[in-house]
Design a protein around this motif. Structure first.
Motif, mmCIF file in Angstrom:
data_model
loop_
_atom_site.group_PDB
_atom_site.id
_atom_site.type_symbol
_atom_site.label_atom_id
_atom_site.label_comp_id
_atom_site.label_asym_id
_atom_site.label_seq_id
_atom_site.Cartn_x
_atom_site.Cartn_y
_atom_site.Cartn_z
ATOM 1 N N ALA A 140 100.538 70.497 -2.224
ATOM 2 C CA ALA A 140 100.866 69.611 -1.099
ATOM 3 C C ALA A 140 102.063 70.154 -0.318
ATOM 4 O O ALA A 140 102.090 70.081 0.915
ATOM 5 C CB ALA A 140 101.164 68.202 -1.611
ATOM 6 N N PHE A 141 103.031 70.720 -1.031
ATOM 7 C CA PHE A 141 104.206 71.313 -0.386
ATOM 8 C C PHE A 141 103.771 72.429 0.572
ATOM 9 O O PHE A 141 104.244 72.501 1.706
ATOM 10 C CB PHE A 141 105.155 71.852 -1.457
ATOM 11 C CG PHE A 141 106.466 72.361 -0.943
ATOM 12 C CD1 PHE A 141 107.535 71.485 -0.782
ATOM 13 C CD2 PHE A 141 106.652 73.695 -0.624
ATOM 14 C CE1 PHE A 141 108.762 71.938 -0.320
ATOM 15 C CE2 PHE A 141 107.866 74.153 -0.161
ATOM 16 C CZ PHE A 141 108.925 73.270 0.003
ATOM 17 N N MET A 142 102.842 73.288 0.125
ATOM 18 C CA MET A 142 102.348 74.368 0.995
ATOM 19 C C MET A 142 101.566 73.807 2.171
ATOM 20 O O MET A 142 101.716 74.271 3.299
ATOM 21 C CB MET A 142 101.463 75.345 0.201
ATOM 22 C CG MET A 142 102.191 76.203 -0.776
ATOM 23 S SD MET A 142 101.177 77.537 -1.494
ATOM 24 C CE MET A 142 99.821 76.649 -2.244
ATOM 25 N N ASP A 143 100.715 72.795 1.916
ATOM 26 C CA ASP A 143 99.881 72.205 2.972
ATOM 27 C C ASP A 143 100.705 71.605 4.101
ATOM 28 O O ASP A 143 100.317 71.667 5.259
ATOM 29 C CB ASP A 143 98.988 71.101 2.407
ATOM 30 C CG ASP A 143 97.812 71.618 1.605
ATOM 31 O OD1 ASP A 143 97.495 72.827 1.712
ATOM 32 O OD2 ASP A 143 97.208 70.818 0.870
ATOM 33 N N MET A 144 101.824 71.001 3.755
ATOM 34 C CA MET A 144 102.602 70.257 4.742
ATOM 35 C C MET A 144 103.846 70.997 5.216
ATOM 36 O O MET A 144 104.710 70.404 5.859
ATOM 37 C CB MET A 144 103.018 68.909 4.150
ATOM 38 C CG MET A 144 101.846 68.000 3.866
ATOM 39 S SD MET A 144 102.392 66.365 3.354
ATOM 40 C CE MET A 144 102.665 66.626 1.612
ATOM 41 N N ALA A 145 103.954 72.279 4.896
ATOM 42 C CA ALA A 145 105.167 73.034 5.246
ATOM 43 C C ALA A 145 105.461 72.905 6.730
ATOM 44 O O ALA A 145 104.585 73.065 7.567
ATOM 45 C CB ALA A 145 105.012 74.494 4.852
ATOM 46 N N GLY A 146 106.696 72.609 7.036
ATOM 47 C CA GLY A 146 107.127 72.457 8.430
ATOM 48 C C GLY A 146 107.632 73.768 8.978
ATOM 49 O O GLY A 146 106.964 74.800 8.894
ATOM 50 N N SER A 147 108.845 73.759 9.489
ATOM 51 C CA SER A 147 109.369 74.970 10.125
ATOM 52 C C SER A 147 110.138 75.866 9.162
ATOM 53 O O SER A 147 110.152 77.076 9.333
ATOM 54 C CB SER A 147 110.252 74.595 11.310
ATOM 55 O OG SER A 147 111.331 73.791 10.862
ATOM 56 N N THR A 148 110.795 75.292 8.138
ATOM 57 C CA THR A 148 111.553 76.114 7.194
ATOM 58 C C THR A 148 111.427 75.581 5.774
ATOM 59 O O THR A 148 111.107 74.415 5.561
ATOM 60 C CB THR A 148 113.070 76.166 7.527
ATOM 61 O OG1 THR A 148 113.603 74.851 7.421
ATOM 62 C CG2 THR A 148 113.336 76.755 8.886
ATOM 63 N N ILE A 149 111.697 76.472 4.844
ATOM 64 C CA ILE A 149 111.831 76.113 3.438
ATOM 65 C C ILE A 149 113.245 76.523 3.041
ATOM 66 O O ILE A 149 113.613 77.689 3.174
ATOM 67 C CB ILE A 149 110.821 76.857 2.545
ATOM 68 C CG1 ILE A 149 109.399 76.508 2.937
ATOM 69 C CG2 ILE A 149 111.079 76.549 1.070
ATOM 70 C CD1 ILE A 149 108.355 77.379 2.260
ATOM 71 N N ASN A 165 106.385 79.001 8.977
ATOM 72 C CA ASN A 165 105.245 79.121 9.888
ATOM 73 C C ASN A 165 104.180 80.034 9.285
ATOM 74 O O ASN A 165 104.455 81.144 8.870
ATOM 75 C CB ASN A 165 105.682 79.614 11.272
ATOM 76 C CG ASN A 165 106.330 80.984 11.236
ATOM 77 O OD1 ASN A 165 107.013 81.342 10.281
ATOM 78 N ND2 ASN A 165 106.114 81.755 12.283
ATOM 79 N N GLY A 166 102.981 79.500 9.179
ATOM 80 C CA GLY A 166 101.872 80.233 8.584
ATOM 81 C C GLY A 166 101.605 79.885 7.135
ATOM 82 O O GLY A 166 100.538 80.181 6.616
ATOM 83 N N LEU A 167 102.562 79.253 6.438
ATOM 84 C CA LEU A 167 102.360 78.949 5.018
ATOM 85 C C LEU A 167 101.181 78.008 4.768
ATOM 86 O O LEU A 167 100.420 78.255 3.829
ATOM 87 C CB LEU A 167 103.637 78.398 4.380
ATOM 88 C CG LEU A 167 103.525 78.061 2.889
ATOM 89 C CD1 LEU A 167 103.095 79.281 2.072
ATOM 90 C CD2 LEU A 167 104.835 77.496 2.360
ATOM 91 N N PRO A 168 100.957 76.949 5.576
ATOM 92 C CA PRO A 168 99.795 76.105 5.289
ATOM 93 C C PRO A 168 98.468 76.876 5.303
ATOM 94 O O PRO A 168 97.641 76.726 4.403
ATOM 95 C CB PRO A 168 99.836 75.045 6.390
ATOM 96 C CG PRO A 168 101.301 74.934 6.728
ATOM 97 C CD PRO A 168 101.800 76.365 6.619
ATOM 98 N N ALA A 169 98.274 77.746 6.286
ATOM 99 C CA ALA A 169 97.032 78.526 6.369
ATOM 100 C C ALA A 169 96.949 79.551 5.240
ATOM 101 O O ALA A 169 95.897 79.717 4.610
ATOM 102 C CB ALA A 169 96.927 79.221 7.724
#
Length: 182
Positions: A140-149, A165-169
């Motif tokens: 879920a963390f990967m699916d909903m990643a916003g702009s930064t971790i 950016n790009g982590l959800p895909a």
């Protein structure tokens, strides 16, 4: 003679590095993240024994100052080890870090806070999420990643910031690469 010795030593070092290098094939990239299939990945904890696994899927974000890798076993490797293939190894490293060997809590701050035990050793932080609820929380963390971790200690000290950016895909394809059905 010294030049010959130097060249021979250099050649042997290059050969040794190539022999130990992980073989990776890029299969997808978007934004700051890339996805690789790897024949072998070193998931050894710096403070423990060496462990190299075969046939892994690896999501990678590398910057000039740090690296963030998410490693998941392929179906074949998970079946051989009798393990949950949906659970990742997380490896974060920076040449600027110098941790004493110890286990402590790591917080990943993104769409929500994810706090997990991790091994802090030398220039690397590493953890293997093994329980199913932790695995699903990380998915879920990967699916909903916003702009930064933000990578920080549980005490709140920010160690690194990574673009998400790009982590959800990449995360969706990472799970598919590892044969994880959701």
């Amino acid at each position: 003679m010294k030049l010959f010795s130097y060249l021979l030593a250099s050649l042997l070092m290059v050969y040794a590095c190539l022999a130990q290098a992980e073989t990776r094939k890029k299969i997808f990239s978007i934004g700051s993240w890339a996805l690789y299939e790897a024949d072998k990945v070193d998931v050894s904890y710096p403070s423990r024994s060496k462990r190299i696994l075969d046939k892994m899927c690896v999501a990678v974000l590398a910057s000039k100052t740090a690296s963030f890798q998410i490693v998941m076993m392929s179906s074949q490797t998970a079946n051989e080890l009798g393990s949950n293939r949906g659970c990742p190894w997380i490896m974060i490293s920076s040449p600027n870090w110098s941790f004493r060997k110890r286990e402590r809590l790591l917080s990943l701050i993104g769409p929500f806070n994810l706090t997990i035990p991790a091994d802090f050793s030398g220039s690397r932080i590493q953890t293997a999420i093994g329980d199913p609820s932790g695995c699903y929380a990380f998915h879920a963390f990967m699916d909903m990643a916003g702009s930064t971790i933000d990578v920080q200690t549980h005490e709140g000290k920010v160690l690194a910031k990574f673009p998400a950016n790009g982590l959800p895909a990449v995360g969706k394809r990472l799970l598919r690469c590892a044969g994880v059905k959701r």
